[in-house]
Design a protein around this motif. Structure first.
Motif, mmCIF file in Angstrom:
data_model
loop_
_atom_site.group_PDB
_atom_site.id
_atom_site.type_symbol
_atom_site.label_atom_id
_atom_site.label_comp_id
_atom_site.label_asym_id
_atom_site.label_seq_id
_atom_site.Cartn_x
_atom_site.Cartn_y
_atom_site.Cartn_z
ATOM 1 N N ASP A 201 43.694 36.871 34.325
ATOM 2 C CA ASP A 201 43.376 35.935 33.237
ATOM 3 C C ASP A 201 42.206 35.017 33.575
ATOM 4 O O ASP A 201 41.722 34.279 32.720
ATOM 5 N N LYS A 202 41.698 35.116 34.797
ATOM 6 C CA LYS A 202 40.497 34.378 35.204
ATOM 7 C C LYS A 202 39.300 35.313 35.373
ATOM 8 O O LYS A 202 38.259 34.907 35.908
ATOM 9 N N ASP A 203 39.419 36.548 34.912
ATOM 10 C CA ASP A 203 38.394 37.571 35.154
ATOM 11 C C ASP A 203 37.390 37.606 34.003
ATOM 12 O O ASP A 203 37.621 38.251 32.979
ATOM 13 N N ASP A 204 36.246 36.947 34.202
ATOM 14 C CA ASP A 204 35.209 36.924 33.169
ATOM 15 C C ASP A 204 34.480 38.258 33.059
ATOM 16 O O ASP A 204 33.892 38.559 32.015
ATOM 17 N N SER A 208 39.344 40.191 28.013
ATOM 18 C CA SER A 208 40.742 40.063 27.636
ATOM 19 C C SER A 208 41.467 41.406 27.578
ATOM 20 O O SER A 208 41.052 42.314 26.841
ATOM 21 N N GLU A 210 44.452 41.742 26.287
ATOM 22 C CA GLU A 210 45.037 41.773 24.949
ATOM 23 C C GLU A 210 44.004 42.187 23.909
ATOM 24 O O GLU A 210 44.304 42.929 22.970
ATOM 25 N N SER A 223 48.230 40.781 31.542
ATOM 26 C CA SER A 223 47.320 39.752 32.039
ATOM 27 C C SER A 223 47.918 39.175 33.319
ATOM 28 O O SER A 223 49.081 38.745 33.330
ATOM 29 N N PRO A 225 48.318 36.393 35.959
ATOM 30 C CA PRO A 225 48.082 34.943 36.031
ATOM 31 C C PRO A 225 47.312 34.532 37.277
ATOM 32 O O PRO A 225 47.626 34.957 38.394
ATOM 33 N N ASP A 228 41.280 36.654 39.398
ATOM 34 C CA ASP A 228 39.927 36.935 38.925
ATOM 35 C C ASP A 228 39.578 38.383 39.265
ATOM 36 O O ASP A 228 40.451 39.175 39.642
#
Length: 249
Positions: A201-204, A208, A210, A223, A225, A228
């Motif tokens: 959920d920190k992986d730019d 997403s 979802e 996802s 938590p 990254d």
């Protein structure tokens, strides 16, 4: 380790365990050992009763190095996966990718749906469609005289990683200039294989989970938590999610 000829390109791979076949496709600037063996993925999957074949993508690891960017179009790299199945005498396999490997896996499922029994896309999610910036900067970083010459922080991280993996940086520069093709929303919707989409959920870089799963016919998102792009790879929850998905499919 075994090798095969993929339309004139020598591809190196490992082959471990017995059972239903899984093919693992690693990420950019990595190789099968770092992405899949050192993170205990191969041990985990063979322990769960799978035959695990992990290839070194062209330009990476022990596979042949190419310096023409055209050789790294994602469709060509996906064709390596199909030719690997041909070489193994396998009709189908579960195909799992990480980051660039997920892009290759998705292209494989789209081009040869009859060969992919299930699909696991990790480390690349909605950005498979939306795109990932920075390819030109990464290519320049690979060709720079030293790490000290690289000012872009994202590109610098890839350069440092490439040095740690003792990669051929000229080949990696050619690869990154050609291998970040996207798929359209319509194309990902055409993928019919049961699909698991996993991203921190920190992986730019991934985007997403979802968001991508919502565009697909038969996909479920996970996802992770606090993870990254680098820390999601060997995450315990990542492995648990994949094993649960495999058990269902």
């Amino acid at each position: 380790m075994p090798q095969f000829d993929s339309n004139g390109v020598t591809i190196d791979y490992s082959d471990d365990g017995e059972g239903p076949l899984m093919v693992l496709v690693h990420g950019y600037a990595s190789n099968r050992t770092i992405n899949w063996h050192n993170t205990s993925w191969v041990k985990t999957l063979t322990g769960a009763g799978y035959r695990v074949v992990a290839l070194d993508n062209r330009g990476h690891g022990k596979s042949e190095k190419l310096y023409d960017s055209a050789a790294y179009q994602t469709g060509e790299m996906a064709a390596d996966v199909v030719r690997l199945l041909d070489h193994l005498g396998a009709d189908t396999a579960v195909v799992m990718g990480y980051s660039m490997g997920s892009r290759i896996a998705a292209f494989t499922a789209l081009a040869a749906p009859e060969r992919v029994s299930a699909l696991i896309l990790s480390g690349l999610a909605s950005n498979l469609v939306d795109g990932v910036d920075g390819g030109a900067e990464i290519a320049a970083a690979m060709e720079a005289g030293s790490v000290a010459d690289v000012t872009d922080p994202g590109a610098r991280a890839f350069r440092v990683f490439a040095e740690q993996t003792k990669s051929d940086r000229k080949a990696l520069a050619a690869c990154i200039r050609a291998s970040r093709q996207t798929l359209s929303e319509a194309q990902v919707h055409e993928i019919t294989a049961p699909t698991l989409v996993v991203a921190g959920d920190k992986d730019d870089i991934a985007g997403s989970a979802e968001g991508l799963a919502a565009l697909m016919q038969n996909a479920e998102p996970v996802s992770l938590p606090g993870r990254d792009h680098m820390t999601a790879v060997g995450d315990k929850g990542h492995k648990e999610a994949v094993l649960a998905f495999l058990k269902r499919h």
